[in-house]
Design an enzyme around this catalytic site. Structure first.
Site, short mmCIF file in Angstrom:
data_model
loop_
_atom_site.label_atom_id
_atom_site.label_comp_id
_atom_site.label_asym_id
_atom_site.label_seq_id
_atom_site.Cartn_x
_atom_site.Cartn_y
_atom_site.Cartn_z
N ASP A 9 0.85 -1.19 0.00
CA ASP A 9 0.00 0.00 0.00
C ASP A 9 0.89 1.24 0.00
O ASP A 9 1.71 1.43 0.91
CB ASP A 9 -0.90 -0.02 1.24
CG ASP A 9 -2.05 0.96 1.13
OD1 ASP A 9 -2.05 1.78 0.19
OD2 ASP A 9 -2.96 0.90 1.98
N ASP A 103 -3.75 2.65 -5.43
CA ASP A 103 -2.53 2.71 -4.63
C ASP A 103 -2.26 1.47 -3.78
O ASP A 103 -1.44 1.50 -2.87
CB ASP A 103 -2.56 3.94 -3.70
CG ASP A 103 -3.75 3.93 -2.75
OD1 ASP A 103 -4.60 3.02 -2.85
OD2 ASP A 103 -3.84 4.84 -1.90
N GLU A 104 -2.94 0.36 -4.07
CA GLU A 104 -2.65 -0.86 -3.31
C GLU A 104 -2.68 -2.09 -4.20
O GLU A 104 -3.41 -2.15 -5.18
CB GLU A 104 -3.60 -1.02 -2.11
CG GLU A 104 -5.06 -1.17 -2.47
CD GLU A 104 -5.93 -1.43 -1.24
OE1 GLU A 104 -5.46 -2.10 -0.30
OE2 GLU A 104 -7.07 -0.96 -1.23
#
Length: 382
Positions: A9, A103-104
């Site tokens: 993350d 974003d992960e």
């Protein structure tokens, strides 16, 4: 076979990108969101969080809590660029990856421990991501997606963590139930009223009681509380798409009708995409003339699922496509380069009232059907 699942993350992703562009923002409270007091917070730095600021908070309240923060409108094109950059770095190194959001990421390293050592491999990947993008990223290695995601929260900021095989249940036990993925406000409030405040107590509730309390989701929640999660890492590909096209009963040159059809189809696929909690990075418009010549145009966009953004791009593409004084037989719209995400609207510019409006529109469509509410222009095409 013992699984090795990593959850990665990017730390305060939007803020980290802004700090790459402006080093003066480092170690300072940074808040990203709408430019007016009626907007909402899209992201904030850890320094701002110490003042009580959090995502989705009204901007006017954030300004009261943290008046000395750096306030930034946000650059979704820039965030999309860095998201794709990190994705390419991971894809180049990992045999099986799932992009869970902008974003992960989930990585399945099962079997790689025989050759590299999963912990060492992931640590080196973390270093490479920072070297090539400049972005800090945290990760956790565990036996399944559930535990790795929960553990990544404890690894932040810019850290790493491993939950050894067999330690899933002891690790989860002392955590508050609100840390369990899938436990929303209503479920957590219900369980807390029953005196269930941590995951250990949740894991001890008889399965039949959980089923009576929450139905099928209660069974799933009971398994997760015991550290059990068999969900697979779904291979990531940017070839997935959602699209629709319409062949007209009679060929037409009626521009009002064609624009109405374009709006109707774009709204349709955008709503379907939001239902699947996806964002798209590319939109394509297709046009077939009466002589069966077929043309199409596409453009890359920042990851999005907003009707307004997609409609604007669809109209621009159609204008560029329609360059003949000829009847049109078919029009189509396709959204591709899909990733997981729920950025329904542009949080950088929309007000709280507009946020509520768009959420209400989707709620009505969910309850009464996709055609229960639509823009007035599409009525001319029905």
């Amino acid at each position: 076979m013992e699984r090795h699942i990593v959850h990665m993350d990017l730390d305060t992703f939007f803020v980290s990108v802004e700090r790459l562009k402006n080093s003066a923002l480092k170690n300072k409270p940074v808040i990203i969101g709408g430019s007016s007091d009626r907007g909402v917070v899209s992201s904030c730095s850890y320094e701002a969080r110490t003042f009580g600021v959090h995502s989705a908070m009204p901007m006017r309240l954030a300004r009261r809590l943290c008046p000395n923060a750096y306030y930034i409108k946000g650059d979704f094109d820039g965030y999309t660029y860095y998201s794709r950059l990190v994705t390419e770095v991971i894809q180049d190194q990992v045999p099986l990856m799932e992009k869970a959001s902008i974003d992960e990421f989930y990585l399945d390293l099962t079997g790689m421990d025989r050759f590299f050592g999963c912990g060492k491999f992931t640590a080196e990947l973390k270093s490479r991501i920072y070297k090539e993008s400049g972005l800090p990223i945290s990760y956790a290695l565990a036996v399944n997606k559930l535990v790795s995601k929960v553990a990544t929260h404890d690894a932040k900021p810019n850290g790493q963590m491993t939950v050894p095989f067999g330690n899933e249940k002891p690790y989860l036990a002392p955590l508050p139930i609100r840390r369990m993925p899938g436990v929303g406000e209503k479920t957590s409030s219900l369980l807390e009223r029953m005196g269930v405040e941590n995951i250990k107590l949740l894991s001890e509730i008889p399965l039949r009681m959980m089923q009576n309390l929450l139905g099928k989701s209660g069974i799933d929640l009971s398994r997760k509380a015991n550290g059990i999660d068999e969900s697979p890492v779904i291979p990531y590909t940017e070839q997935k798409s959602i699209g629709t096209e319409t062949t007209f009963e009679s060929d037409t040159i009626d521009m009002q009708f064609l624009h109405a059809q374009l709006v109707r189809m774009t709204e349709k696929v955008a709503f379907e995409m939001r239902q699947k909690q996806k964002l798209c990075g590319c939109i394509t418009v297709k046009l077939r003339y009466s002589n069966f010549d077929t043309v199409s145009r596409q453009c890359m966009i920042s990851y999005n699922s907003s009707d307004e953004v997609l409609l604007q791009r669809a109209k621009e593409l159609f204008t560029k496509l329609y360059d003949r004084r000829m009847l049109v037989r078919l029009v189509g719209v396709k959204l591709s380069h899909l990733v997981q995400g729920s950025q329904q609207i542009d949080l950088f510019e929309h007000t709280e009232e507009e946020v509520s409006l768009y959420q209400a529109i989707d709620w009505i469509k969910n309850r009464y059907g996709a055609h229960s509410i639509t823009r007035a222009i599409t009525l001319s095409s029905i």
